[in-house]
Design a protein around this motif. Structure first.
Motif, PDB file in Angstrom:
ATOM      1  N   GLU A  32      10.835  -5.551 -50.008  1.00 34.75           N
ATOM      2  CA  GLU A  32      10.420  -6.448 -48.930  1.00 34.75           C
ATOM      3  C   GLU A  32      10.644  -5.803 -47.566  1.00 34.75           C
ATOM      4  O   GLU A  32       9.797  -5.914 -46.665  1.00 34.75           O
ATOM      5  N   ILE A  33      11.766  -5.108 -47.401  1.00 31.15           N
ATOM      6  CA  ILE A  33      12.057  -4.442 -46.134  1.00 31.15           C
ATOM      7  C   ILE A  33      11.022  -3.365 -45.838  1.00 31.15           C
ATOM      8  O   ILE A  33      10.523  -3.250 -44.706  1.00 31.15           O
ATOM      9  N   ILE A  34      10.675  -2.578 -46.862  1.00 33.74           N
ATOM     10  CA  ILE A  34       9.681  -1.520 -46.677  1.00 33.74           C
ATOM     11  C   ILE A  34       8.331  -2.120 -46.293  1.00 33.74           C
ATOM     12  O   ILE A  34       7.622  -1.602 -45.428  1.00 33.74           O
ATOM     13  N   ALA A  35       7.971  -3.236 -46.933  1.00 31.50           N
ATOM     14  CA  ALA A  35       6.694  -3.885 -46.631  1.00 31.50           C
ATOM     15  C   ALA A  35       6.648  -4.361 -45.186  1.00 31.50           C
ATOM     16  O   ALA A  35       5.679  -4.116 -44.466  1.00 31.50           O
ATOM     17  N   VAL A  36       7.703  -5.024 -44.734  1.00 32.29           N
ATOM     18  CA  VAL A  36       7.743  -5.548 -43.363  1.00 32.29           C
ATOM     19  C   VAL A  36       7.720  -4.402 -42.354  1.00 32.29           C
ATOM     20  O   VAL A  36       6.962  -4.424 -41.374  1.00 32.29           O
ATOM     21  N   ALA A  37       8.559  -3.386 -42.591  1.00 32.66           N
ATOM     22  CA  ALA A  37       8.622  -2.254 -41.658  1.00 32.66           C
ATOM     23  C   ALA A  37       7.298  -1.490 -41.621  1.00 32.66           C
ATOM     24  O   ALA A  37       6.857  -1.054 -40.550  1.00 32.66           O
ATOM     25  N   SER A  38       6.655  -1.344 -42.770  1.00 31.58           N
ATOM     26  CA  SER A  38       5.374  -0.636 -42.817  1.00 31.58           C
ATOM     27  C   SER A  38       4.295  -1.403 -42.049  1.00 31.58           C
ATOM     28  O   SER A  38       3.454  -0.789 -41.379  1.00 31.58           O
ATOM     29  N   ASN A  39       4.322  -2.722 -42.136  1.00 37.15           N
ATOM     30  CA  ASN A  39       3.348  -3.529 -41.408  1.00 37.15           C
ATOM     31  C   ASN A  39       3.499  -3.343 -39.893  1.00 37.15           C
ATOM     32  O   ASN A  39       2.507  -3.225 -39.166  1.00 37.15           O
ATOM     33  N   TRP A  40       4.752  -3.321 -39.434  1.00 39.70           N
ATOM     34  CA  TRP A  40       4.973  -3.109 -37.998  1.00 39.70           C
ATOM     35  C   TRP A  40       4.605  -1.677 -37.595  1.00 39.70           C
ATOM     36  O   TRP A  40       4.115  -1.439 -36.492  1.00 39.70           O
ATOM     37  N   PHE A  41       4.861  -0.719 -38.489  1.00 39.16           N
ATOM     38  CA  PHE A  41       4.494   0.668 -38.197  1.00 39.16           C
ATOM     39  C   PHE A  41       2.989   0.789 -37.974  1.00 39.16           C
ATOM     40  O   PHE A  41       2.540   1.566 -37.115  1.00 39.16           O
ATOM     41  N   ALA A  42       2.198   0.013 -38.717  1.00 40.74           N
ATOM     42  CA  ALA A  42       0.744   0.024 -38.517  1.00 40.74           C
ATOM     43  C   ALA A  42       0.391  -0.480 -37.121  1.00 40.74           C
ATOM     44  O   ALA A  42      -0.529   0.040 -36.472  1.00 40.74           O
ATOM     45  N   VAL A  43       1.135  -1.496 -36.645  1.00 40.78           N
ATOM     46  CA  VAL A  43       0.918  -1.996 -35.282  1.00 40.78           C
ATOM     47  C   VAL A  43       1.229  -0.906 -34.263  1.00 40.78           C
ATOM     48  O   VAL A  43       0.458  -0.666 -33.320  1.00 40.78           O
ATOM     49  N   VAL A  44       2.343  -0.218 -34.467  1.00 52.56           N
ATOM     50  CA  VAL A  44       2.737   0.859 -33.550  1.00 52.56           C
ATOM     51  C   VAL A  44       1.693   1.965 -33.538  1.00 52.56           C
ATOM     52  O   VAL A  44       1.324   2.489 -32.473  1.00 52.56           O
ATOM     53  N   MET A  45       1.192   2.343 -34.723  1.00 47.03           N
ATOM     54  CA  MET A  45       0.171   3.385 -34.811  1.00 47.03           C
ATOM     55  C   MET A  45      -1.089   2.999 -34.030  1.00 47.03           C
ATOM     56  O   MET A  45      -1.701   3.831 -33.363  1.00 47.03           O
ATOM     57  N   LEU A  46      -1.444   1.716 -34.101  1.00 43.29           N
ATOM     58  CA  LEU A  46      -2.629   1.250 -33.369  1.00 43.29           C
ATOM     59  C   LEU A  46      -2.433   1.416 -31.858  1.00 43.29           C
ATOM     60  O   LEU A  46      -3.313   1.936 -31.157  1.00 43.29           O
ATOM     61  N   PHE A  47      -1.270   0.991 -31.354  1.00 39.12           N
ATOM     62  CA  PHE A  47      -1.012   1.109 -29.919  1.00 39.12           C
ATOM     63  C   PHE A  47      -0.939   2.574 -29.482  1.00 39.12           C
ATOM     64  O   PHE A  47      -1.368   2.925 -28.381  1.00 39.12           O
ATOM     65  N   ILE A  48      -0.390   3.431 -30.340  1.00 32.42           N
ATOM     66  CA  ILE A  48      -0.328   4.857 -30.009  1.00 32.42           C
ATOM     67  C   ILE A  48      -1.724   5.447 -29.927  1.00 32.42           C
ATOM     68  O   ILE A  48      -2.037   6.230 -29.017  1.00 32.42           O
ATOM     69  N   LEU A  49      -2.592   5.058 -30.852  1.00 37.64           N
ATOM     70  CA  LEU A  49      -3.969   5.545 -30.816  1.00 37.64           C
ATOM     71  C   LEU A  49      -4.690   5.053 -29.560  1.00 37.64           C
ATOM     72  O   LEU A  49      -5.431   5.809 -28.913  1.00 37.64           O
ATOM     73  N   ILE A  50      -4.483   3.781 -29.208  1.00 37.54           N
ATOM     74  CA  ILE A  50      -5.102   3.247 -27.996  1.00 37.54           C
ATOM     75  C   ILE A  50      -4.618   4.014 -26.770  1.00 37.54           C
ATOM     76  O   ILE A  50      -5.399   4.393 -25.891  1.00 37.54           O
ATOM     77  N   ASP A  51      -3.312   4.275 -26.730  1.00 34.32           N
ATOM     78  CA  ASP A  51      -2.757   5.001 -25.594  1.00 34.32           C
ATOM     79  C   ASP A  51      -3.258   6.441 -25.554  1.00 34.32           C
ATOM     80  O   ASP A  51      -3.523   6.988 -24.479  1.00 34.32           O
ATOM     81  N   PHE A  52      -3.401   7.047 -26.744  1.00 30.79           N
ATOM     82  CA  PHE A  52      -3.818   8.451 -26.803  1.00 30.79           C
ATOM     83  C   PHE A  52      -5.254   8.627 -26.322  1.00 30.79           C
ATOM     84  O   PHE A  52      -5.566   9.587 -25.603  1.00 30.79           O
ATOM     85  N   PHE A  53      -6.122   7.699 -26.709  1.00 34.33           N
ATOM     86  CA  PHE A  53      -7.536   7.863 -26.390  1.00 34.33           C
ATOM     87  C   PHE A  53      -7.924   7.230 -25.037  1.00 34.33           C
ATOM     88  O   PHE A  53      -8.791   7.740 -24.341  1.00 34.33           O
ATOM     89  N   PHE A  54      -7.285   6.114 -24.689  1.00 35.33           N
ATOM     90  CA  PHE A  54      -7.699   5.394 -23.479  1.00 35.33           C
ATOM     91  C   PHE A  54      -6.694   5.497 -22.327  1.00 35.33           C
ATOM     92  O   PHE A  54      -7.050   5.234 -21.179  1.00 35.33           O
ATOM     93  N   LYS A  55      -5.433   5.827 -22.648  1.00 35.95           N
ATOM     94  CA  LYS A  55      -4.383   6.039 -21.652  1.00 35.95           C
ATOM     95  C   LYS A  55      -4.314   4.925 -20.598  1.00 35.95           C
ATOM     96  O   LYS A  55      -4.497   5.169 -19.401  1.00 35.95           O
ATOM     97  N   PRO A  56      -4.061   3.691 -21.025  1.00 32.33           N
ATOM     98  CA  PRO A  56      -3.961   2.576 -20.057  1.00 32.33           C
ATOM     99  C   PRO A  56      -2.589   2.550 -19.386  1.00 32.33           C
ATOM    100  O   PRO A  56      -1.840   1.574 -19.483  1.00 32.33           O
TER     101      PRO A  56
END
Length: 467
Positions: free
Chosen positions: A78-102
């Motif tokens: 359960e811990i791995i599932a929850v942490a992995s879900n949040w990691f996906a959120v972090v990856m999305l924001f990193i990609l947005i920052d990398f490509f669009f640099k807001p």
């Protein structure tokens, strides 16, 4: 009237709605508290961030079935599932920052703190809920009387699992089986009765959950039992006897409403594929930026050390056994594309240039493969790609060898950090490498990839077997 189409749905806890609301509240409240702590103003960009995080987190959680009942699963899962879900959120924001640099829309220090603090709170919340439910169940409340139909090896394994998790609230009643067993193969006290006894006690409400642990060939017995149990309110779970097979990323699949179990499957499908690709793009882009100047210096060294091209293209098998061209810095005077006779580099190989020996020993010759990663033919982490000729040779020597091609080949992998690098001059060495390759596929997670990447930095580049 036509019968309803058969569908298997995941079981969800009654607390799943509370869990969803609590997770969303933790995400938003943590961001709000940090904004107050940093003395910042709540602007529209933070509304967008909060809503995006909640939507993405819940979307990934639904796909990964995070809000199902975890009664029969361990806390670690359960811990791995929850942490992995949040990691996906972090990856999305990193990609947005990398490509669009807001950069003007939010405070980067705030965002980093939010990224690191939120998963800790989410994991703690789920851990607290698990501890609360475990305490309630271990004191005799919210428990369920469980019986196993089939005093088989599979049945014993089911009982072992039940007894290993008292926090799940399963109270084991006993086995039920109609078959006659030879003396010594079981204890008489383990079997409470047969088919009829099980149905009778289920109707009386003495048994709430039944796990059927019969072999696949016992279809008639299973159907007969289910027909009679349909007149009860007992919960019935079918334990499929497929674990004697060499499973690889086994999972349920739905064929237009018809359930099936994958025996050999890639772990990188659906959202897992997107997560894997996100890790490759984020880490690959960052690493390529860092190594761009060293790559130019290495290219110059290759060019000056011996005549010939800087890069060397090798034919290798990629995902699903398709041929790909893998880039490396040329380290040999004589170039072999790897699609002819099996000829690995050996110690003191006369084909290797002095500069080539250095970049091979330190794995610097592999750096151009990050271009393969960005292009999508390789991954940062995965089984190392072998020469086509090696594949054809070893697939007949090692059981399950070709299953390593269910995922993209990688620059580094579990086998490499475990010491299986360089020349595989004996069958035992190759078997060891394949064993870790398949273990990686069976146990894959985003966190495992990140772990292997960091371990490679510290102990994966230089090795006594790399030459």
């Amino acid at each position: 009237m036509a019968p309803a189409k058969l569908r298997i749905k995941p079981h969800e806890s009654k607390l799943s709605a509370l869990a969803r609301l609590a997770d969303a509240a933790i995400i938003v409240i943590t961001l709000w508290c940090l904004i107050e702590l940093f003395g910042l103003e709540w602007v529209s960009a933070y509304y967008v961030m909060a809503i995006t995080a909640i939507v993405v987190f819940n979307f990934i959680s639904e796909i990964s079935l995070t809000y199902r009942s975890w009664r029969g699963a361990g806390l670690k899962a359960e811990i791995i599932a929850v942490a992995s879900n949040w990691f996906a959120v972090v990856m999305l924001f990193i990609l947005i920052d990398f490509f669009f640099k807001p950069t003007d829309l939010y405070n980067r220090e705030l965002l980093l703190t939010w990224f690191l603090l939120t998963p800790v709170e989410l994991v703690c919340w789920h851990g607290i809920m698990r501890a609360f439910l475990s305490t309630v169940r271990e004191t005799g409340h919210n428990t369920r009387a469980v019986a196993i139909y089939g005093a088989t090896e599979l049945g014993r394994e089911v009982r072992s699992k039940i007894e290993d998790m008292p926090w799940a609230g399963y109270n084991f009643i006993g086995y039920f089986d109609d078959r006659n067993f030879e003396l010594g193969r079981r204890e008489e006290s383990q079997v409470e009765g047969g088919h009829a006894d099980l149905v009778e006690r289920a109707k009386a409400g003495e048994i709430e959950v039944i796990f059927i642990a019969l072999p696949l060939r016992a279809e008639k017995r299973i159907k007969s039992l289910l027909d009679e149990l349909a007149d009860t309110t007992v919960s019935v779970h079918m334990m499929l006897d497929v674990f004697s097979f060499d499973l690889l990323s086994a999972r349920w699949v739905d064929l237009n409403g018809m359930p099936a179990i994958s025996i050999f499957e890639s772990p990188h499908i659906g959202m897992n594929s997107m997560s894997k690709r996100a890790v490759d793009l984020v880490f690959g882009s960052m690493i390529l930026t860092l190594i761009s100047i060293p790559m130019l210096l290495i290219a110059l060294g290759v060019k000056l050390s011996s005549p010939g091209p800087v890069f060397f293209k090798q034919k290798r098998y990629g995902v699903n056994g398709q041929e790909i061209n893998v880039l490396k810095f040329r380290s040999m005077r004589v170039m072999d594309a790897g699609d002819g006779e099996v000829k690995q580099a050996t110690k003191n190989d006369s084909r290797i240039t002095p500069f080539g020996a250095f970049i091979r020993r330190t794995s610097l010759d592999e750096l151009p493969q990050f271009l393969n990663v960005i292009g999508g033919s390789m991954s940062i982490v995965g089984p190392r790609p072998h020469a086509v000729s090696h594949n054809e040779f070893y697939r007949g020597q090692i059981h399950g060898y070709m299953l390593r091609h269910k995922v993209k080949p990688g620059i580094t992998g579990l086998a490499q950090i475990k010491g299986f690098r360089g020349e595989t001059d004996t069958l035992d060495k190759m078997e060891g490498r394949i064993r870790y390759d398949l273990e990686y596929i069976r146990t894959w997670s985003v966190w495992l990839d990140v772990k292997i990447i960091f371990l490679t930095v510290f102990k994966g580049f230089v090795h006594k077997n790399a030459y």
